[in-house]
Design a protein around this motif. Structure first.
Motif, PDB file in Angstrom:
ATOM      1  N   TRP A  82       0.849  -1.210   0.000  1.00  0.00           N
ATOM      2  CA  TRP A  82       0.000   0.000   0.000  1.00  0.00           C
ATOM      3  C   TRP A  82       0.880   1.254   0.000  1.00  0.00           C
ATOM      4  N   TYR A  86       1.341   3.878  -3.248  1.00  0.00           N
ATOM      5  CA  TYR A  86       0.967   5.291  -3.197  1.00  0.00           C
ATOM      6  C   TYR A  86       2.174   6.216  -3.352  1.00  0.00           C
ATOM      7  N   HIS A  87       3.322   5.769  -2.883  1.00  0.00           N
ATOM      8  CA  HIS A  87       4.525   6.571  -3.142  1.00  0.00           C
ATOM      9  C   HIS A  87       4.778   6.659  -4.648  1.00  0.00           C
ATOM     10  N   ALA A  90       2.214   9.046  -6.127  1.00  0.00           N
ATOM     11  CA  ALA A  90       2.532  10.448  -5.797  1.00  0.00           C
ATOM     12  C   ALA A  90       3.724  10.939  -6.610  1.00  0.00           C
ATOM     13  N   ALA A  91       4.721  10.074  -6.783  1.00  0.00           N
ATOM     14  CA  ALA A  91       5.892  10.469  -7.576  1.00  0.00           C
ATOM     15  C   ALA A  91       5.489  10.719  -9.028  1.00  0.00           C
ATOM     16  N   LYS A  94       3.564  14.082  -9.554  1.00  0.00           N
ATOM     17  CA  LYS A  94       4.353  15.315  -9.622  1.00  0.00           C
ATOM     18  C   LYS A  94       4.817  15.563 -11.062  1.00  0.00           C
ATOM     19  N   PRO A 144      -8.365   4.851  -2.154  1.00  0.00           N
ATOM     20  CA  PRO A 144      -8.326   6.287  -2.479  1.00  0.00           C
ATOM     21  C   PRO A 144      -7.724   6.513  -3.871  1.00  0.00           C
ATOM     22  N   LEU A 146      -5.647   9.141  -6.101  1.00  0.00           N
ATOM     23  CA  LEU A 146      -4.794  10.334  -5.995  1.00  0.00           C
ATOM     24  C   LEU A 146      -4.622  10.932  -7.372  1.00  0.00           C
ATOM     25  N   ILE A 153      -3.977  15.056   1.331  1.00  0.00           N
ATOM     26  CA  ILE A 153      -3.010  13.962   1.489  1.00  0.00           C
ATOM     27  C   ILE A 153      -3.632  12.760   2.185  1.00  0.00           C
ATOM     28  N   PRO A 155      -7.081  11.188   1.534  1.00  0.00           N
ATOM     29  CA  PRO A 155      -8.421  11.053   0.968  1.00  0.00           C
ATOM     30  C   PRO A 155      -9.128   9.771   1.422  1.00  0.00           C
TER      31      PRO A 155
ATOM     32  N   TYR B 602      14.587  15.054  -3.419  1.00  0.00           N
ATOM     33  CA  TYR B 602      14.472  13.907  -4.305  1.00  0.00           C
ATOM     34  C   TYR B 602      15.740  13.074  -4.115  1.00  0.00           C
ATOM     35  N   PRO B 618      10.829  11.453  -5.085  1.00  0.00           N
ATOM     36  CA  PRO B 618      10.619  12.272  -3.893  1.00  0.00           C
ATOM     37  C   PRO B 618      10.856  11.456  -2.635  1.00  0.00           C
ATOM     38  N   PRO B 667       0.117   9.492   6.111  1.00  0.00           N
ATOM     39  CA  PRO B 667      -0.485   8.422   5.313  1.00  0.00           C
ATOM     40  C   PRO B 667       0.273   8.308   3.986  1.00  0.00           C
ATOM     41  N   ALA B 668       0.341   7.096   3.454  1.00  0.00           N
ATOM     42  CA  ALA B 668       1.089   6.895   2.215  1.00  0.00           C
ATOM     43  C   ALA B 668       0.530   7.749   1.088  1.00  0.00           C
ATOM     44  N   THR B 669      -0.747   8.104   1.174  1.00  0.00           N
ATOM     45  CA  THR B 669      -1.351   8.910   0.116  1.00  0.00           C
ATOM     46  C   THR B 669      -0.752  10.322   0.054  1.00  0.00           C
ATOM     47  N   SER B 670       0.050  10.691   1.051  1.00  0.00           N
ATOM     48  CA  SER B 670       0.779  11.964   0.971  1.00  0.00           C
ATOM     49  C   SER B 670       1.991  11.833   0.049  1.00  0.00           C
ATOM     50  N   GLY B 671       2.379  10.598  -0.251  1.00  0.00           N
ATOM     51  CA  GLY B 671       3.578  10.379  -1.065  1.00  0.00           C
ATOM     52  C   GLY B 671       4.825  10.206  -0.213  1.00  0.00           C
TER      53      GLY B 671
END
Lengths: 480, 965
Positions: A82, A86-87, A90-91, A94, A144, A146, A153, A155, B602, B618, B667-671
């Motif tokens: 998970w 999500y990382h 998110a990457a 960007k 969620p 994204l 951050i 959701p 990064y 990141p 949370p991981a959803t922040s990245g």
């Protein structure tokens, strides 16, 4: 006083400051994908609930819970996957945010690749943590979503359908933006098509599953490997493989050793280290070797002793005698699995294949079977059977159990250990019958049928949302 | 001009060697020789000599007509006259307004160890030393007055010989001063939130050269406390209850713990020389320390050289040059490598044989029917595999003190510290660890330099009864670190050098790390007639570690004290020979986080590369506002002396830290996984008592030192609206709770009906009322985590030392104790697992434990089932245990050889002793030892209060001799 800066990281504003840095950052998104928390933990989540494998002994690793359907909310692998997925998203976001849709062709390609990677991660998330689309037509809670430029951050979960729709939108746009030229270790137009075919198949949108499978097959970019090439499918150089559509490349210096996926499946001969595919050794030599091919899988494969797919398992024998794991009752024969071993000759090195041409034929076959196009379905199945060196099927052969059953059986043999089996059954509302020795029978959850049968409606067909994520995001609801 | 000669003896009539004779009011002095004799040419007219000798009261004598003086000195038993090194100056203990503890080098070194922090355990109130491992190459951690940081380090600042940082060896330590409150830590205030440890190394004294030789040799053995593993028969009987073990397994009964542990030998040898003239004094020493760990093949070896030189270049300029070099070699340190011996020693099965018929170790991979999970006999690997670490740690100080005028002085203190580290780990191709890659070799190298300059201007003056000193300091520190790491595979058997490798396992790596600090401070120190004391200071410091918006911090401190016994009204209270009140208040800071925690980054390291191409992703969320963690400390102290026999120090304090540096989980959803933020506030309140009592002072002497400290910790606030900083963690850091309060599913025993584990489950009904039920489904239990009502923080800690002396014999005993904490016995996850791990050995259950066998049984242990019983060993209060203990840390019996024997041998002093460390531990803890790391480094914070696969501490018996010439 000189500004103090790290040597192994750069400022985030520099990292997306120009097109060459954006290209580097895109490589970085593939690197996030390549992380074991995604690749290895994801493999355990996707493959271990299947019936092609058997665990030979209780393990201290949370992977046992993936296999035994007794997951807990703090499970290691679900948490790893998970977070890493999500990382990755998110990457990618960007980069997606900084490239306009009317950018140069090179930039559009990068944007397309990031859209593809985001879609792939989100699709895997929704199939691991959300119930099958075919249950309630996607109305159950998904994961969620994204989007680029989103400031939330933490959701809430969208529905399964909303996630699938977002995945489709990304893939369609990605296919539009990308060219066909990238090697199979990167995303390209056909990679997006291939995943579209799979996603539509999961949604029971069979016409589109057929359409996109066809676009890939007809692109001419890929061939089914034949004969010896096929038998050595997973031990060659990944980029040179003409059947692979997309794999997650691991270079020779990214071998994971005992922490590799293949370490759980295979142990080579020791102690001198001169193991090869044909010389398996005892557990603990080059890997843990505690997940075997299940007895029912081996029996199915053994229907045709000449089936080339025997190359993907390796019986552990001493002086010609098949060895049994003594820890289970009845004792388990040790058939190692070799799809994740010996890339470029390194025992635990592999570049897991995510999409390959054979799937396009069998996606098309499954979709045709469901649309009632039985002969077309059988024709595609026979392409795969012929390549495996086993006799063709006729409609008469499959009359008893139906065409879909034949397609699924072929998928089982062809894609064994590739993370497909549990989804093949559950999306078709079929139970997982694990009638073979393994530690899955030791301690089942109350809702699973005793010993072997997991119904597609079982709560544990999906994993718990990681507890740490719920702790840090109160909007997340837990799966029952 | 008159020549005066004389003899100085101590209270026992032994010649005092190196006593200083000064002509009163003049800079004219002489020193006694080996027979206590001296000769001095009088230059003035007073005819009064002052005779001073360390540990004895200074004495004035008037020279008589004979010109011959014989003096017998009286022992100085008043610790208040001891000069204590604090901050940027030294003061008499009686003049301090702050809370400090001083431990002399000799008191420190009762236990035999090469680790100063470990030696401090139980020696001073409020100083909690804990060590998780008995590996001689591993350290201990230290916590002063409770933890008040979350993600920043809780380790105190170390100051060696007047400057931050530096190196030292315990054998060269003259004294250790621990500064605890704001007034004391003031000048280090910006980085002193966790207290300061000031280490002062030995200096020479003018007079005759002294040579001292100290030698200790002894034996160490591992201690396993209440913990026992099963033998073959016990394990077989146990396993029969849930699977069908083959009776032939009973043909072996291997005690793997016995094979993994041994009697180690500890040696500690020091030779030092000190002395000098009026102008120049020196201290040089060399030390060799070797401790074999009790785990086979583990050892630490250290060589230490120190040279301290002080010379007066003129009446006004004093130059000090201090050099220290320490070379350390660790064999198979557990942080690098254990050859799996530690882990396998605990978990290997007694059913598996250790040796083949020919005496060679078995190879678990190929031995037929090996049942142990990991197919490994560590003895097989240890034949060929090894790891070692070597480090060279050097510091050089160059200090100048310049008396500009009578009242104004300037000092510059400068230090270079260089550190070189290299380690290698080798796995031979013949072993399980190296087999898969045909041999593996890992090498790493690192280098660091720390440059520091501290420049001080000091003004001192007295106006009648008013004494004033002013200090201004400017200081800068620059740190640079670089490392390289490489590895190879495909090495021929027995060739552990990189050149024989045929390929690499992974790409080489390495990098550079840097930080800077800059500090300005001012301090004013005033006293009236040695009766009333006031001190105040202000510090401004910049750190490169913080965000661009707030890199600097401002700190202030103040203190006052009053010596009541100097007042007239106290003169008639004879019982009280000394009474002082102290009060202090101030702010201190903490900057001990990573070097780049505020930046948005990064990563471009190898983890960012794909398919051989460099990438970036990141890796850290930006926080330009990140700034200093600040703590406000109030301290109220009372020092009193009774009957000239009993000295008592009592301190109460409150420390409230705010803007805590916190690695906030996202949370991981922040990245991202986390972001560094300044959040919330934590308070520590406590009481510390230290008592020194000379119970008997006749021929039979008995002295007792007792110290005890109580600390209470409470999280006052967190980020707006948040109740826990690390939700879901076992130590979640929750508002209103001790930071170390345990939070986990609560164990509810065993279901009598079916032997399943039970946990508490919280059920909320429609009206919002929460009731407690029980469940045997762990996922329900884990959704019902609760505070267990227990904490990893001890309620109190302390130590008690008793010293007895009669004639030439001396005996000292030292106990330390920790009370009221609970330890999570993580090893029971493996050793007490109800059938989950049938190929690991298990512990012998305590007599009070009962195993469920049939319906109706009221048992403590769930039914054992192959594959485990419903996650019964998952995290819960089941494995929380009482961590209190009382340990006899040291007993030393010494005998001072009679002077009459020694004189003829030209030996100044000689003592022999026998010493025992860690002889007995009283505890209810079921693991190997209840001592756990109570203040791990931030990287290791998950191990706080947890005991897991412990390297046992050593019980040592040592024999020593001290000889001085």
């Amino acid at each position: 006083c000189k500004k103090v800066e790290p040597s192994t990281a750069i400022d985030e504003n520099v990292a997306l400051g120009d097109s060459s840095h954006i290209a580097t950052a895109t490589i970085g998104v593939y690197a996030v994908l390549r992380n074991p928390d995604y690749v290895r933990s994801g493999h355990f989540l996707m493959e271990y609930p299947g019936d092609n494998i058997a665990q030979g002994q209780a393990s201290s690793d949370d992977l046992s819970r993936c296999y035994r359907y007794n997951q807990i909310p703090t499970g290691t692998h679900a948490t790893n996957f998970w977070k890493q997925a999500y990382h990755l998203i998110a990457a990618a976001n960007k980069i997606i945010a900084v490239i306009p849709d009317n950018a140069s062709q090179a930039s559009k390609q990068l944007k397309g690749e990031n859209l593809y990677l985001r879609a792939m991660a989100e699709f895997n998330l929704v199939r691991i943590f959300g119930r099958p689309y075919t249950q309630g037509n996607g109305s159950n809670p998904g994961v969620p979503i994204l989007k680029e430029n989103s400031t939330d951050i933490a959701p809430a979960r969208s529905s399964v359908k909303e996630v699938y729709d977002a995945v489709l939108a990304d893939l369609l746009k990605a296919a539009d933006l990308m060219s066909s030229s990238n090697p199979n270790v990167y995303a390209s137009k056909e990679v997006a098509y291939a995943l579209l075919s799979r996603v539509y198949l999961y949604m029971n949108d069979n016409a589109n599953a057929i359409k996109y499978a066809g676009l890939v097959i007809n692109s001419g970019r890929y061939n089914l490997l034949q004969g010896g090439d096929y038998q050595n499918y997973f031990s060659g150089v990944p980029e040179n493989n003409k059947e692979t559509i997309f794999c997650i490349k691991h270079t020779k210096t990214q071998d994971q050793g005992f922490s590799a996926i293949g370490s759980m499946y295979y142990s080579g001969q020791g102690p001198d280290g001169t193991s090869s595919l044909t010389t398996p050794g005892g557990q603990g030599n080059t890997g843990w070797g505690e997940i075997y091919a299940s007895r029912t899988f081996v029996e199915d494969l053994n229907k045709y002793p000449n089936d080339l797919r025997h190359s993907f398992i390796a019986p552990y024998t001493i002086a010609g005698v098949l060895q049994y794991n003594q820890k289970l009752t009845p004792n388990t024969p040790m058939y190692y699995i070799t799809k994740y071993s010996f890339q470029e000759g390194i025992v635990t090195l592999s570049s897991p294949v995510y999409l390959r041409l054979a799937e396009m034929y069998l996606n098309r076959a499954e979709a045709n079977a469901k649309l009632g196009n039985s002969q077309q379905a059988i024709d595609d199945v026979n392409i795969i059977r012929a390549r495996a060196g086993i006799p063709n099927l006729t409609l008469a052969d499959v009359a008893a159990n139906g065409v879909l059953a034949a397609v699924l059986e072929e998928r089982r043999l062809e894609f064994a250990f590739e993370g497909q089996r549990a989804y093949d059954l559950f999306r078709n509302n079929l139970p997982m019958v694990r009638n073979y020795p393994g530690t899955h029978a030791l301690n089942n959850t109350p809702t699973t049928n005793i010993m072997q049968t997991v119904l597609p409606t079982d709560a544990r067909v999906v994993f718990f949302i990681p507890q740490t994520e719920i702790d840090n995001n109160p909007k997340l609801t837990q799966n029952p | 001009q008159t020549v005066v000669t004389g003899t100085v003896k101590d209270n026992k009539g032994v010649p005092a060697i190196g006593a200083t004779i000064t002509e009163k009011g003049l800079k004219n002095s002489a020193v006694t020789d080996v027979n206590g004799k001296f000769k001095i040419n009088l230059k003035g007219k007073s005819g009064v000599l002052t005779i001073s000798y360390i540990g004895y009261k200074a004495q004035e004598v008037t020279v008589g007509a004979s010109g011959d003086v014989s003096v017998t000195l009286a022992e100085d038993l008043n610790k208040l006259n001891e000069v204590i090194v604090v901050g940027y100056s030294s003061k008499q203990a009686s003049q301090l307004s702050s809370s400090v503890s001083v431990i002399s080098g000799n008191k420190l070194r009762d236990v035999t160890s090469n680790n100063l922090v470990g030696l401090l355990q139980g020696k001073a109130p409020g100083v909690v030393v804990s060590s998780a491992s008995g590996d001689p190459s591993s350290g201990a951690s230290i916590l002063i007055r409770g933890a008040s940081s979350i993600s920043a380090s809780t380790s105190p600042l170390v100051v060696v010989d007047g400057n931050i940082g530096g190196t030292y060896n315990p054998t060269d330590v003259e004294s250790v001063t621990i500064l605890k409150d704001a007034a004391a830590t003031g000048l280090y205030g910006s980085r002193a939130a966790n207290g300061v440890i000031i280490v002062t190394t030995k200096m020479g004294k003018s007079g005759l050269t002294k040579i001292d030789i100290n030698s200790v040799v002894g034996f160490n053995n591992a201690t396993f406390g209440n913990f026992h593993l099963m033998n073959s028969q016990q394990l077989y009987e146990y396993q029969k209850t849930f699977l069908n073990p083959d009776p032939s397994l009973l043909k072996n009964n291997t005690n793997w713990l016995d094979l993994a542990f041994r009697t180690g030998i500890t040696q500690n040898h020091t030779i030092s020389a000190s002395g000098g003239s009026d102008k120049t004094q020196f201290y040089v020493s060399g030390n060799y320390y070797k401790e074999q760990g009790t785990l086979i093949d583990n050892a630490k070896t250290a060589y230490n050289l120190r040279s301290n030189l002080v010379t007066n270049l003129s009446d006004k300029i004093k130059l000090s040059v201090l050099l220290n070099t320490i070379y350390t070699k660790d064999n198979n340190p557990t942080n690098l490598f254990t050859g799996n011996a530690l882990y396998d020693a605990y978990l290997s099965m007694p059913f598996d044989p250790a040796y083949n018929a020919d005496g060679t170790p078995t190879d678990g991979r190929t031995y037929p029917g090996w049942v142990g999970r990991d197919k490994e006999n560590f003895l097989h690997g240890l034949q060929y595999n090894f790891a070692n670490a070597k480090s060279l740690n050097t510091s050089g100080d160059f200090n100048i003190d310049y008396a500009i005028t009578k009242h104004l002085s300037f000092a510059t203190y400068n230090r270079v510290t260089l550190y070189n580290y290299r380690d290698e780990t080798y796995y031979d191709t013949r072993t399980k660890d190296g087999g898969a890659n045909s041999g593996e070799l890992y090498n790493s190298n690192s280098f660091s330099s720390t440059l520091l300059t501290s420049n001080r201007l000091k003004y001192d003056n007295s106006f009648g009864n008013h004494n004033l000193s002013l200090l201004v300091v400017g200081e800068g520190q620059k740190f640079h670190y670089e490392d390289q790491y490489l590895n190879g595979k495909g090495l021929p058997a027995g060739s552990p050098v990189m050149s024989t490798a045929t390929d690499i396992i992974s790409n080489p790596s390495g990098g550079v790390d840097e930080y800077n600090f800059r500090k300005y401070l001012g301090q004013a120190d005033y006293n009236f007639a040695g009766k009333y004391f006031l001190v105040g200071s202000y510090v401004h410091e910049y750190s490169s570690r913080f965000g661009s918006n707030n890199p600097s911090g401002n700190f202030y401190q103040g203190g006052a004290s009053w010596i009541l016994t100097k007042e007239d009204f106290m003169q008639n209270v004879k019982a009280i020979n000394f009474l002082k009140l102290r009060v202090s208040y101030g702010t201190t800071g903490n900057a001990e986080i990573g070097n780049y925690a505020a930046l948005g980054l990064y990563s471009i390291d190898q983890s960012a590369s794909y398919n051989g191409a460099p990438g970036s992703y990141p890796s850290q969320k930006v926080n330009p506002n990140l700034t200093w963690e600040k703590m406000k400390t109030a301290n109220l102290g009372l020092d009193f002396g009774l009957f000239n026999r009993i000295d008592v120090n009592i301190d109460v304090y409150q420390k409230t830290s705010s803007a805590l540096l916190f690695k906030k989980p996202l949370p991981a959803t922040s990245g991202y996984n986390y972001v560094f933020e300044n959040i919330g506030s934590v308070r520590n309140r406590g009481l510390e008592i230290n008592v020194n009592s000379r119970n008997l002072i006749g021929a039979f002497k008995w002295e007792t030192n007792f110290n005890i400290a109580f600390n209470r910790n409470k999280v006052l606030s967190l980020d707006a609206g948040e109740l826990t900083a690390s939700p879901g963690a076992s130590l979640p850091i929750a508002v209103g709770h001790d930071m170390n309060d345990w939070y986990m599913p609560i164990w509810a025993g065993v279901d009598p009906a079916n032997g399943k584990p039970l946990w508490q489950k919280l059920v909320t009904d429609a009206n919002g009322n929460v009731t407690k039920q029980v469940t045997s489904v762990y996922s329900e239990a884990s959704a019902s985590k609760q505070f267990t009502g227990s904490s990893a923080s001890p309620k109190f800690t302390g130590g008690i030392t008793n010293t007895f002396a009669y004639k030439n014999f001396s005996l000292s005993t030292f106990f330390n104790f920790v009370y009221g904490n609970q330890v999570y016995n993580d090893s029971r996850v493996y050793f007490d697992n109800d059938g989950l791990y049938d190929s690991y050995n298990v512990m012998v259950p305590l007599k009070s434990w009962t195993r469920w066998q049939k319906p109706g049984d009221i048992a403590t242990e769930p039914k054992a089932i192959q594959g485990g019983n419903n996650n019964s060993n998952a995290t819960s209060s089941r494995y929380l245990e009482n961590g209190s203990y009382l340990r006899l840390r040291n007993v030393t019996l010494g005998y001072q050889l009679p002077q009459s024997w020694l004189n003829s041998l030209k030996i100044r002093t000689a003592r022999i002793f026998v010493s025992g460390d860690n002889l007995v531990t009283f505890t209810k803890f079921t693991g190997v030892d209840p001592e756990v790391d109570l203040s791990p480094s931030p990287d290791n914070i998950g191990n706080k209060g947890i005991s897991s696969f412990k390297y046992p501490i050593s019980r040592k018996i040592l024999f020593g001799v001290n000889v001085g010439f």
